[in-house]
Structures are given as C-alpha cells and as structure tokens.
Design a protein around this motif. Structure first.
Motif, PDB file in Angstrom:
ATOM      1  N   TYR A  45      29.540 -41.800  59.025  1.00 26.08           N
ATOM      2  CA  TYR A  45      29.060 -43.182  59.199  1.00 26.08           C
ATOM      3  C   TYR A  45      27.667 -43.246  59.837  1.00 26.08           C
ATOM      4  N   PRO A  46      27.366 -42.473  60.881  1.00 27.78           N
ATOM      5  CA  PRO A  46      26.015 -42.557  61.466  1.00 27.78           C
ATOM      6  C   PRO A  46      24.920 -42.184  60.485  1.00 27.78           C
ATOM      7  N   PHE A  47      25.220 -41.257  59.576  1.00 34.41           N
ATOM      8  CA  PHE A  47      24.195 -40.897  58.586  1.00 34.41           C
ATOM      9  C   PHE A  47      23.925 -42.043  57.623  1.00 34.41           C
ATOM     10  N   VAL A  48      24.925 -42.885  57.399  1.00 34.43           N
ATOM     11  CA  VAL A  48      24.755 -44.030  56.507  1.00 34.43           C
ATOM     12  C   VAL A  48      23.777 -45.040  57.115  1.00 34.43           C
ATOM     13  N   VAL A  49      23.878 -45.278  58.418  1.00 33.32           N
ATOM     14  CA  VAL A  49      23.052 -46.289  59.077  1.00 33.32           C
ATOM     15  C   VAL A  49      21.689 -45.717  59.464  1.00 33.32           C
ATOM     16  N   ASP A  50      21.699 -44.714  60.327  1.00 34.93           N
ATOM     17  CA  ASP A  50      20.427 -44.147  60.799  1.00 34.93           C
ATOM     18  C   ASP A  50      19.710 -43.365  59.702  1.00 34.93           C
ATOM     19  N   GLY A  51      20.472 -42.809  58.770  1.00 39.77           N
ATOM     20  CA  GLY A  51      19.821 -42.094  57.667  1.00 39.77           C
ATOM     21  C   GLY A  51      19.020 -43.022  56.778  1.00 39.77           C
ATOM     22  N   LEU A  52      19.574 -44.224  56.528  1.00 35.72           N
ATOM     23  CA  LEU A  52      18.814 -45.182  55.727  1.00 35.72           C
ATOM     24  C   LEU A  52      17.573 -45.668  56.462  1.00 35.72           C
ATOM     25  N   MET A  53      17.621 -45.706  57.786  1.00 37.97           N
ATOM     26  CA  MET A  53      16.425 -46.072  58.551  1.00 37.97           C
ATOM     27  C   MET A  53      15.309 -45.054  58.307  1.00 37.97           C
ATOM     28  N   ALA A  54      15.654 -43.780  58.325  1.00 41.10           N
ATOM     29  CA  ALA A  54      14.647 -42.750  58.063  1.00 41.10           C
ATOM     30  C   ALA A  54      14.116 -42.850  56.634  1.00 41.10           C
ATOM     31  N   ASP A 109      37.295 -64.069  69.014  1.00 38.84           N
ATOM     32  CA  ASP A 109      37.587 -63.827  67.604  1.00 38.84           C
ATOM     33  C   ASP A 109      36.360 -63.985  66.695  1.00 38.84           C
ATOM     34  N   PRO A 110      35.594 -65.088  66.784  1.00 40.50           N
ATOM     35  CA  PRO A 110      34.409 -65.191  65.907  1.00 40.50           C
ATOM     36  C   PRO A 110      33.442 -64.026  66.082  1.00 40.50           C
ATOM     37  N   ALA A 111      33.215 -63.599  67.354  1.00 34.82           N
ATOM     38  CA  ALA A 111      32.329 -62.462  67.590  1.00 34.82           C
ATOM     39  C   ALA A 111      32.910 -61.188  66.988  1.00 34.82           C
ATOM     40  N   ASN A 112      34.209 -61.003  67.102  1.00 33.09           N
ATOM     41  CA  ASN A 112      34.842 -59.809  66.532  1.00 33.09           C
ATOM     42  C   ASN A 112      34.724 -59.797  65.012  1.00 33.09           C
ATOM     43  N   TRP A 113      34.898 -60.978  64.393  1.00 33.94           N
ATOM     44  CA  TRP A 113      34.776 -61.054  62.946  1.00 33.94           C
ATOM     45  C   TRP A 113      33.352 -60.701  62.491  1.00 33.94           C
ATOM     46  N   VAL A 114      32.383 -61.224  63.224  1.00 34.29           N
ATOM     47  CA  VAL A 114      30.984 -60.936  62.858  1.00 34.29           C
ATOM     48  C   VAL A 114      30.680 -59.451  63.018  1.00 34.29           C
ATOM     49  N   LEU A 115      31.120 -58.840  64.102  1.00 33.23           N
ATOM     50  CA  LEU A 115      30.839 -57.425  64.329  1.00 33.23           C
ATOM     51  C   LEU A 115      31.546 -56.535  63.306  1.00 33.23           C
ATOM     52  N   VAL A 116      32.790 -56.864  62.981  1.00 37.05           N
ATOM     53  CA  VAL A 116      33.505 -56.083  61.971  1.00 37.05           C
ATOM     54  C   VAL A 116      32.826 -56.224  60.606  1.00 37.05           C
ATOM     55  N   LEU A 117      32.403 -57.461  60.272  1.00 32.36           N
ATOM     56  CA  LEU A 117      31.683 -57.670  59.014  1.00 32.36           C
ATOM     57  C   LEU A 117      30.383 -56.871  58.988  1.00 32.36           C
ATOM     58  N   LEU A 118      29.689 -56.860  60.106  1.00 29.36           N
ATOM     59  CA  LEU A 118      28.445 -56.091  60.182  1.00 29.36           C
ATOM     60  C   LEU A 118      28.705 -54.603  60.006  1.00 29.36           C
ATOM     61  N   ALA A 119      29.686 -54.072  60.719  1.00 35.01           N
ATOM     62  CA  ALA A 119      29.957 -52.632  60.665  1.00 35.01           C
ATOM     63  C   ALA A 119      30.445 -52.194  59.291  1.00 35.01           C
ATOM     64  N   THR A 120      31.254 -53.013  58.642  1.00 30.70           N
ATOM     65  CA  THR A 120      31.786 -52.634  57.333  1.00 30.70           C
ATOM     66  C   THR A 120      30.794 -52.861  56.187  1.00 30.70           C
ATOM     67  N   SER A 121      29.839 -53.758  56.359  1.00 27.40           N
ATOM     68  CA  SER A 121      28.877 -54.032  55.288  1.00 27.40           C
ATOM     69  C   SER A 121      27.700 -53.060  55.274  1.00 27.40           C
ATOM     70  N   LEU A 122      27.480 -52.341  56.364  1.00 27.92           N
ATOM     71  CA  LEU A 122      26.342 -51.412  56.409  1.00 27.92           C
ATOM     72  C   LEU A 122      26.441 -50.303  55.365  1.00 27.92           C
ATOM     73  N   PRO A 123      27.607 -49.670  55.132  1.00 27.56           N
ATOM     74  CA  PRO A 123      27.664 -48.648  54.076  1.00 27.56           C
ATOM     75  C   PRO A 123      27.353 -49.205  52.690  1.00 27.56           C
ATOM     76  N   VAL A 124      27.868 -50.400  52.387  1.00 29.13           N
ATOM     77  CA  VAL A 124      27.573 -51.003  51.079  1.00 29.13           C
ATOM     78  C   VAL A 124      26.082 -51.310  50.966  1.00 29.13           C
ATOM     79  N   GLY A 125      25.513 -51.840  52.042  1.00 23.21           N
ATOM     80  CA  GLY A 125      24.076 -52.111  52.027  1.00 23.21           C
ATOM     81  C   GLY A 125      23.246 -50.848  51.883  1.00 23.21           C
ATOM     82  N   SER A 126      23.726 -49.742  52.451  1.00 23.40           N
ATOM     83  CA  SER A 126      23.001 -48.474  52.317  1.00 23.40           C
ATOM     84  C   SER A 126      22.961 -48.017  50.869  1.00 23.40           C
ATOM     85  N   ILE A 127      24.065 -48.227  50.152  1.00 25.17           N
ATOM     86  CA  ILE A 127      24.075 -47.842  48.739  1.00 25.17           C
ATOM     87  C   ILE A 127      23.061 -48.670  47.947  1.00 25.17           C
ATOM     88  N   TYR A 128      23.065 -49.977  48.181  1.00 26.10           N
ATOM     89  CA  TYR A 128      22.185 -50.860  47.415  1.00 26.10           C
ATOM     90  C   TYR A 128      20.711 -50.658  47.792  1.00 26.10           C
TER      91      TYR A 128
END
Length: 280
Positions: A45-54, A109-128
């Motif tokens: 997972y860290p390579f998906v986020v920080d790797g795309l930054m590089a 709950d709203p904050a948890n939903w936003v954070l979970v959405l953020l964490a789970t959407s990063l791999p999909v965004g890395s692909i695109y």
C-alpha cells in the motif's frame, strides 16, 4: 558547482527521501490494515501512494504546458492524502500495535467514512493517474528551440579554430610565437547557368535606321517643288480655303510645311492683288 558536488547532492537527496519513505511506509501500512487489507496488500500500500508521488514528480520535470500542470496536481493531491493518513496514524494509538485488526479511523462517523473513502480510493486513483502520466511522458515530444538547433550553415559559419582547421605559427616582433588559423577555401560547386542574351559592346543609336523595305516609295520633295505643286492645286481656291489643314491633306505633307506653304501662297495672292490695284 562541479560534477562531484552535484553527485553528492543527489545521493544525499536520495538518502533523505528513502528514510522519509520508510517513516511514511510504516504509517500507511498500518492504515491499510485498519481498512481491511491483508499482510501483502498492507505492505504494498505505501508504494501505491508514495510511489505515485515520485512518478508524478518525475513526470512534472519531463512534461511541459498543461501536461506538466496535471502532473503537479496529481503530486499535490497524493502528497496531501499521504499527509492526512500519516496524521490519522499518529492520532490513533491502537494502529501502532504489532497486529492491527480492522478498526475505525475516527470516532465520528462522517469523519471515519471520509477517511475510509480516502484510503480505499488511493489505489484506484494510482492506477488511473499513473497510467495517464506514463502515457503523457511516452507521447511527449520536447520542443526544439530555434536558437539551439544548429544547421549546416551555422556549422559552416563557425570560427575556423572551432572547426579544427590547421593553425599557422608566426613569430611576433617580441620573439613570441602566435598561432592563427589558415582559412580553408572550399570548392564551390558550379551551378548551371541559364542562357542569357549576349550584350553588344557597340553603343546603340538614339534612333535606328529604317529598313529599306519600310521606307516610303515617294521621293522627297524640295521646298520649291512642294510650293509649285501647291500653286497648281490651289490656283482655283479662294483665300478662305487656304488653310493649313486643307493644304496638308492636298499635298500630303507635314503640318509644319503646310503652314509655310499657306503663308507663302497668301503672301503671293496679296502681292498680286496689290499689283492689280496699282495697275488699274
């Protein structure tokens, strides 16, 4: 800055980035476990986020124009996302355990939903975004600046010392030996010349001679002959009819000679009229 200093600077930067990635990798791995990722997925997972930054950073250095702005936006977005997840990891002590089970990222709950959405959407965004950036880099054609591009004419116009031409040594008055380039005369390929009309060296006359075939067959009349013919033709004409135009048409001569003949005939007629009056 020389090459050795630049090399040391790049190596130091790589070392700092590597250590920073290691710190961020620990936080992102724990967050991935908290949202349900297994051990292998959490490790990658860290390579998906920080790797795309590089990758976005490298693309921003290569691309230009709108493509470069897009790469910078991707870099900024994933940097902000990594910062938020690292911040959440620091706020939740339960994520620091050796074996992290699926847990909440925030009590609200709203904050948890936003954070979970953020964490789970990063791999999909890395692909695109990663695929888009790689495609832009592969299809990028660097613009060639006119002042950088050298043509054959520029190479020819270079100084002779830059072209590696032989130098001739000459002894200066002070005994020093000076070197100066010897100009090399290049053979110029003869180009076919278009045929041109030969120019005559003889000066041209203001008016050329009229060919014999073009000359008038009528012989040139003298002033006496012209006047005698005019007397014969205008003997029965009244004085009013003695005009220059009438005489010119009758004699077929020039207007200037016709006027002379007219004045002469009028003078003769006035003289004859005066002689008749005197005789009467």
């Amino acid at each position: 800055m020389n090459r050795n200093a630049k090399t040391l600077l790049v190596l130091a930067l790589v070392a700092v980035v590597g250590m920073a990635f290691r710190v961020s990798w620990n936080a992102l791995r724990d967050v991935a476990r908290a949202i349900g990722a297994d051990a292998t997925a959490a490790t990658l997972y860290p390579f998906v986020v920080d790797g795309l930054m590089a990758l976005a950073l490298v693309a921003a250095l290569v691309l230009t124009g709108e493509a470069r702005k897009f790469a910078l936006r991707v870099l900024a977005a994933y940097t902000l996302a990594s910062l938020v997840l690292n911040y959440v990891h620091g706020l939740l002590p339960e994520l620091h355990a050796q074996s992290v089970d699926w847990t909440r990222l925030a009590d609200w709950d709203p904050a948890n939903w936003v954070l979970v959405l953020l964490a789970t959407s990063l791999p999909v965004g890395s692909i695109y975004f990663g695929s888009d950036l790689v495609a832009k880099v592969l299809h990028h054609r660097p613009a060639i600046e006119p002042d950088v591009q050298e043509s054959d004419q520029i190479i020819v116009n270079r100084s002779m010392s830059d072209q590696g031409e032989p130098l001739v040594e000459a002894t200066a008055p002070g005994g020093e030996v000076d070197s100066f380039p010897v100009p090399v005369v290049e053979q110029i390929e003869a180009r076919p010349q278009l045929p041109v009309a030969a120019e005559s060296t003889r000066p041209r006359r203001a008016t050329g001679r009229v060919p014999a075939a073009a000359r008038s067959s009528r012989p040139t009349r003298t002033d006496a002959e012209l006047l005698a013919q005019a007397r014969s033709l205008t003997e029965s004409w009244p004085v009013e009819k003695l005009t220059g135009e009438g005489i010119r048409k009758a004699l077929r001569t020039s207007p200037a000679k016709a006027r002379i003949v007219r004045e002469t005939l009028k003078a003769e007629r006035e003289r004859d009229a005066a002689a008749v009056v005197v005789a009467g």
